[in-house]
Design a protein around this motif. Structure first.
Motif, PDB file in Angstrom:
ATOM      1  N   ARG A   1       0.803  -1.041  -0.075  1.00  0.00           N
ATOM      2  CA  ARG A   1      -0.143  -0.053  -0.012  1.00  0.00           C
ATOM      3  C   ARG A   1       0.713   1.124   0.070  1.00  0.00           C
ATOM      4  O   ARG A   1       1.588   1.595   1.019  1.00  0.00           O
TER       5      ARG A   1
ATOM      6  N   ASN B   1      -9.781 -10.746   3.740  1.00  0.00           N
ATOM      7  CA  ASN B   1     -10.373  -9.955   2.750  1.00  0.00           C
ATOM      8  C   ASN B   1     -10.539  -8.629   3.644  1.00  0.00           C
ATOM      9  O   ASN B   1     -10.011  -7.566   2.966  1.00  0.00           O
ATOM     10  N   THR B   2     -11.286  -8.752   4.756  1.00  0.00           N
ATOM     11  CA  THR B   2     -11.514  -7.497   5.540  1.00  0.00           C
ATOM     12  C   THR B   2      -9.935  -6.597   5.692  1.00  0.00           C
ATOM     13  O   THR B   2     -10.137  -5.192   5.630  1.00  0.00           O
TER      14      THR B   2
ATOM     15  N   ASN C   1      -8.632  -4.887   2.690  1.00  0.00           N
ATOM     16  CA  ASN C   1      -9.378  -3.840   2.378  1.00  0.00           C
ATOM     17  C   ASN C   1      -9.355  -2.693   3.212  1.00  0.00           C
ATOM     18  O   ASN C   1      -9.295  -1.357   2.952  1.00  0.00           O
ATOM     19  N   ASN C   2      -9.240  -2.650   4.460  1.00  0.00           N
ATOM     20  CA  ASN C   2      -9.237  -1.725   5.482  1.00  0.00           C
ATOM     21  C   ASN C   2      -7.856  -1.217   5.851  1.00  0.00           C
ATOM     22  O   ASN C   2      -7.914  -0.263   6.834  1.00  0.00           O
TER      23      ASN C   2
ATOM     24  N   LEU D   1      -7.623  -8.954  -6.483  1.00  0.00           N
ATOM     25  CA  LEU D   1      -7.877  -7.879  -5.657  1.00  0.00           C
ATOM     26  C   LEU D   1      -9.192  -7.100  -5.705  1.00  0.00           C
ATOM     27  O   LEU D   1      -9.389  -6.528  -4.624  1.00  0.00           O
TER      28      LEU D   1
ATOM     29  N   SER E   1     -12.129  -8.143  -5.912  1.00  0.00           N
ATOM     30  CA  SER E   1     -12.884  -8.993  -5.039  1.00  0.00           C
ATOM     31  C   SER E   1     -12.613  -9.160  -3.548  1.00  0.00           C
ATOM     32  O   SER E   1     -13.282  -9.573  -2.787  1.00  0.00           O
TER      33      SER E   1
ATOM     34  N   ALA F   1     -10.197  -6.610  -1.940  1.00  0.00           N
ATOM     35  CA  ALA F   1      -9.928  -5.402  -1.395  1.00  0.00           C
ATOM     36  C   ALA F   1     -10.689  -4.135  -2.304  1.00  0.00           C
ATOM     37  O   ALA F   1      -9.836  -3.451  -2.655  1.00  0.00           O
ATOM     38  N   LYS F   2     -11.798  -4.119  -2.648  1.00  0.00           N
ATOM     39  CA  LYS F   2     -12.442  -3.384  -3.668  1.00  0.00           C
ATOM     40  C   LYS F   2     -12.314  -1.857  -3.337  1.00  0.00           C
ATOM     41  O   LYS F   2     -12.132  -1.070  -4.408  1.00  0.00           O
ATOM     42  N   ASP F   3     -12.050  -1.462  -2.276  1.00  0.00           N
ATOM     43  CA  ASP F   3     -11.739   0.111  -1.810  1.00  0.00           C
ATOM     44  C   ASP F   3     -10.559   0.577  -1.943  1.00  0.00           C
ATOM     45  O   ASP F   3     -10.366   1.717  -1.707  1.00  0.00           O
ATOM     46  N   THR F   4      -9.717  -0.289  -2.423  1.00  0.00           N
ATOM     47  CA  THR F   4      -8.369   0.187  -2.442  1.00  0.00           C
ATOM     48  C   THR F   4      -7.461  -0.147  -3.812  1.00  0.00           C
ATOM     49  O   THR F   4      -6.360   0.240  -4.066  1.00  0.00           O
TER      50      THR F   4
END
Length: 437
Positions: free
Chosen positions: A155, A255-256, A259-260, A276, A278, A280-283
């Motif tokens: 990240r 997964n959580t 994503n977070n 990714l 599916s 970590a969709k928000d990243t």
């Protein structure tokens, strides 16, 4: 899905597999003639999304050799078990998708055939390490489709906020793991996964392991060798320090965490951007990929995680046409371009690793326009096992059980390798293979 699909599975290699030759002495000849004349229709089993578009392009250009695609009811060894069962009945498709580590089992059970006479010499367009995945005792059982080098995803936004740069060595990875967790105890540089034996196998390959070898009719098994134990001990140290997460890949919690921002890095492989969205969709747009950390600074050696070929079955009545389709798909400019576009593969074919279609990064990695250039560079350093064992499914099943137990019981991960060694050798001997030692 480009990753290995192995999970908990049963033994599939039959006693009949063990004959005087290690593998290829068990292979059978094509059941039909090499050419058919006139129009033929080939049956093809594959579970990858987007493959129908590839088949449609072939069918449009080859009216006399039509391919009918069928998705199997199950992937991985669910499919391979069915292929072995149906082989004697003669009901298998002409062509089947096969993951590299599963090919020896299908060879040993006489399910697939050599295709050298149809595809010719492949050495000019594929690396030795890639060809090693489909060649056994001088015979070729498929044209490699993709290469899946392991890489490190991180990240970038979080690493930048911590003033860190991605690690180039495993020593730096360990140091960064401690820094990240100290700065924010809720964050981890990554995880150790007991759910993915292919993941650990790739790391062992990078370290120099060679779990199986064969000479004549005798196998040698070295799963608990020094290189593999070095990898296990390294991750044991990180787990014991609490600076990596023990949460296995693909779990709901993992997964959580991806994503977070709980997990700010992932030791993954080339195909990760396809997974990714599916996970970590928000990243999207926040991850970057770099070369896998090395054991020695400057070393470019990496292992693989996943990969597959297409094989022609012994039941095919049109082996020449089937092999022609396989070679077109995995080595021609048109076939590989379609695979890149529709299935998102990174081709094993060296001449196609600079294809125009690779100039655009995967949508999830739109912030890294040179993503595929990195993969082409990293792929040059790929090192694989010389050969996969004929019961890799048993080995992988043992990994999942033994490493999960070690994590739960807080015991040394390297001891799990001893269990894998014992389970693999015991099973090979039970089903009739000769094993040294």
């Amino acid at each position: 899905m480009r990753k290995s699909t192995l999970r908990t599975i049963g033994a599939i290699v039959g006693v009949a597999a063990a004959t005087t030759a290690v593998l290829t002495g068990c292979s059978s000849s094509p059941s039909g003639s090499s050419t058919s004349g006139g129009k033929v229709t080939l049956s093809y089993v594959n579970w990858d999304g987007g493959m129908q578009a590839v088949v449609d392009e072939w069918n449009k250009a080859n009216p006399d050799i039509q391919v009918k695609l069928t998705k199997p009811s199950g992937t991985g060894y669910t499919l391979y078990n069915k292929l072995i069962t149906n082989n004697k009945a003669g009901t298998n498709p002409d062509v089947t998708e096969v993951e590299y580590q599963a090919l020896p089992a299908l060879i040993a059970n006489k399910v697939v055939i050599p295709i050298d006479e149809y595809v010719g010499d492949l050495s000019s367009d594929f690396s030795k390490s890639t060809l090693a995945q489909v060649q056994f005792e001088g015979k070729t059982y498929g044209v490699p489709q993709n290469v899946c080098p392991m890489v490190f995803f991180y990240r970038k936004d979080i690493w930048d906020s911590l003033g860190l740069t991605p690690p180039k060595t495993w020593d730096e990875y360990a140091a960064d793991a401690a820094k990240i967790h100290a700065a924010d105890p809720s964050k981890f540089i990554g995880n150790f996964t007991a759910a993915d034996p292919g993941w650990f196998a790739g790391l062992a390959q990078q370290a120099g392991a060679n779990w199986w070898s064969a000479s004549g009719d005798t196998w040698s098994v070295n799963i608990n060798d020094a290189a593999s134990k070095k990898v296990a001990d390294y991750w044991s140290g990180l787990v014991d320090q609490g600076v990596v997460s023990p949460e296995p890949n693909w779990s709901a919690q993992w997964n959580t965490d991806m994503n977070n921002g709980t997990l700010v890095g992932w030791v993954g492989a080339q195909w990760a951007p396809n997974q990714l969205p599916s996970i970590a969709k928000d990243t999207a747009g926040k991850w970057e990929a770099v070369a896998l950390p090395a054991w020695t600074a400057g070393d470019t050696t990496v292992g693989i995680w996943g990969g597959e070929t297409e094989a022609v079955t012994a039941n095919s009545k049109h082996p020449a046409e089937a092999a022609k389709f396989v070679k077109w798909m995995n080595s021609s400019k048109e076939g590989v371009a379609s695979l890149i576009k529709n299935v998102q593969v990174f081709p094993a074919s060296l001449s196609n690793q600079s294809a125009p279609e690779l100039q655009t990064p995967p949508p999830f990695m739109s912030n890294q326009p040179d993503y595929n250039t990195l993969m082409a560079t990293v792929a040059k350093g790929v090192r694989t096992f010389d050969i996969w064992g004929p019961n890799a499914n048993v080995t992988f099943d043992s990994y999942s059980n033994a490493f999960a137990a070690a994590l739960q019981n807080k015991t040394a991960l390297s001891a799990a390798l001893d269990t894998m060694q014992s389970d693999t050798v015991t099973d090979m001997k039970k089903i009739g293979f000769k094993v040294a030692g």
